[in-house]
Design an enzyme around this catalytic site. Sequence first.
Site, PDB file in Angstrom:
ATOM      1  N   LYS A 277       6.543  -9.690 -13.256  1.00  0.00           N
ATOM      2  CA  LYS A 277       5.205  -9.309 -13.723  1.00  0.00           C
ATOM      3  C   LYS A 277       5.267  -8.888 -15.194  1.00  0.00           C
ATOM      4  CE  LYS A 277       1.493  -6.053 -12.461  1.00  0.00           C
ATOM      5  NZ  LYS A 277       1.103  -5.003 -11.481  1.00  0.00           N
TER       6      LYS A 277
ATOM      7  N   SER B 286      -3.320  -5.458  -9.868  1.00  0.00           N
ATOM      8  CA  SER B 286      -2.988  -6.074 -11.144  1.00  0.00           C
ATOM      9  C   SER B 286      -1.863  -7.109 -11.045  1.00  0.00           C
ATOM     10  CB  SER B 286      -2.590  -4.985 -12.142  1.00  0.00           C
ATOM     11  OG  SER B 286      -1.435  -4.278 -11.715  1.00  0.00           O
TER      12      SER B 286
ATOM     13  N   SER C 296      -1.973  -2.261  -6.542  1.00  0.00           N
ATOM     14  CA  SER C 296      -1.804  -3.496  -7.314  1.00  0.00           C
ATOM     15  C   SER C 296      -0.856  -4.520  -6.722  1.00  0.00           C
ATOM     16  CB  SER C 296      -1.354  -3.151  -8.741  1.00  0.00           C
ATOM     17  OG  SER C 296      -2.419  -2.589  -9.461  1.00  0.00           O
TER      18      SER C 296
END
Length: 477
Positions: free
Chosen positions: A79, A154, A178
């Site tokens: 990520k 996210s 997230s």
Amino acid sequence: MTEIHELSARALAGAIRSGETTPQEVLAHTLERAERLGPGVGAFARLTPDLARRQADDAAARLADGDPAPLLGVPLPIKDLTMVAGVEMTAGSAAMRGFVPEVDDGVVTRLREAGTVMLGKTSTPELGLPPYTEPDIGPPARSPWDPTRSAGGSSGGAAAAVAAGIVPVAHGSDGGGSIRIPAAACGLVGLKPSRGRISTGPYGVDGAALATHGVLTRDVRDTALALDVLAQGWPGDDRVLPPPAAGSFLAAADADVTPLRVGVLTTPIITPDAPVHAEALAAVERAVGLLAAMGHEVTEVPPPFPAEKWLPFLDVWSVMAASAPLPPEVEPLLVPLTRWMRERGRGVAAVTYADAIAAGQRLQREAAQTWAGVDVVLSPTLAQPAPRIGEMRDDDDPEADFWAQCAFTPWTSTWNILGAPAISLPLHHAPAEQGGPVLPWGVMLGARTGREDLLLGLAAALEAAAPWPLVPGSGVS
């Protein structure tokens, strides 16, 4: 014949180890899919083919030397909120362009030690703040189940990459949902581990200790194996949780689960008036039926605390946004939501912030008393289906944007405040509206701090009782 991209991480590692394929062949197949499918679902902030090829070669050499690393040659992107040495990290923001870390984050080191191959950085919203992934510097992350809808956030790019069949597992992080939010939006397994289970590593700090690293996968045992890899401490850790009694989290996923007391919660916690979609409730009903058939005792439980006691955490998240180390001259490059949260955070007094942190500790104890009679709490993961691209983001009114996010995710952030583990599972599939495409609907199971083993065993049993489709639309009527 099963193709490379259809294999779980465990099966892919086994195929490489047996000689059925090689790390280089796996990478070539994965890069082709990443280049072809990734842009359509907004999965990647950037690909790193040269670095990936070097790592694939290294994995092959380690394999030849008899290295027992469990994920040798398995592609696993990182990520883009997490540092990888020599790879630009923009964190979804124009304000971060040009930042190239000199060191790997601790979790990146652990994943490399396990033999994974990093083919790129997955997309994230700016600084990882909202539960949708619509960065100004790249395409939005879309759910492969319905590309008009968000992949969540996210860790939206990570979820899109796994759900689209590009990779079997992707790194994510979770400070308010997230990992679990995109897992629910994309029909995946997403575990938020306990506070302290995965170390922030030699360059990390805990701060408010709401966030943790983890992964998104298509099956429970891949999640368990990844947790075994990541749950190795570093010198200086001040939170050390006991290992699973089974010896490993993968073994815990294979272990029989004795009858449990399961509490069912469908009332939104932080936004009590938020509407809950009928299919979100149907997902919980399906889980209740499966759990009861397994012999677990299922009963309703109330919210762990009154909603107004959550409000201090708006101060905590605002301060977290304000503390991102950005120079003043790049502030105009930030999206309105980020600017609003940072401005709000700068106005939070030191004593107010300290009181908010103390409030979280009180909530941990209050929730423990409220839920003392159950081992696991079951709820929907999300109150509504993933929003359509652009539907939730409100640049004209970022405060309204924030409260819409809370109504969409009224359960997930509680587990970050409590520091306890929670996992989202794609147990139910149905259209959000008549005539619409079939979507996944996640259910969330949470347990006491340190009991990832219990959650993984229960999740694996649910997966065996009601297997979910691994490809969008497959096996779903």
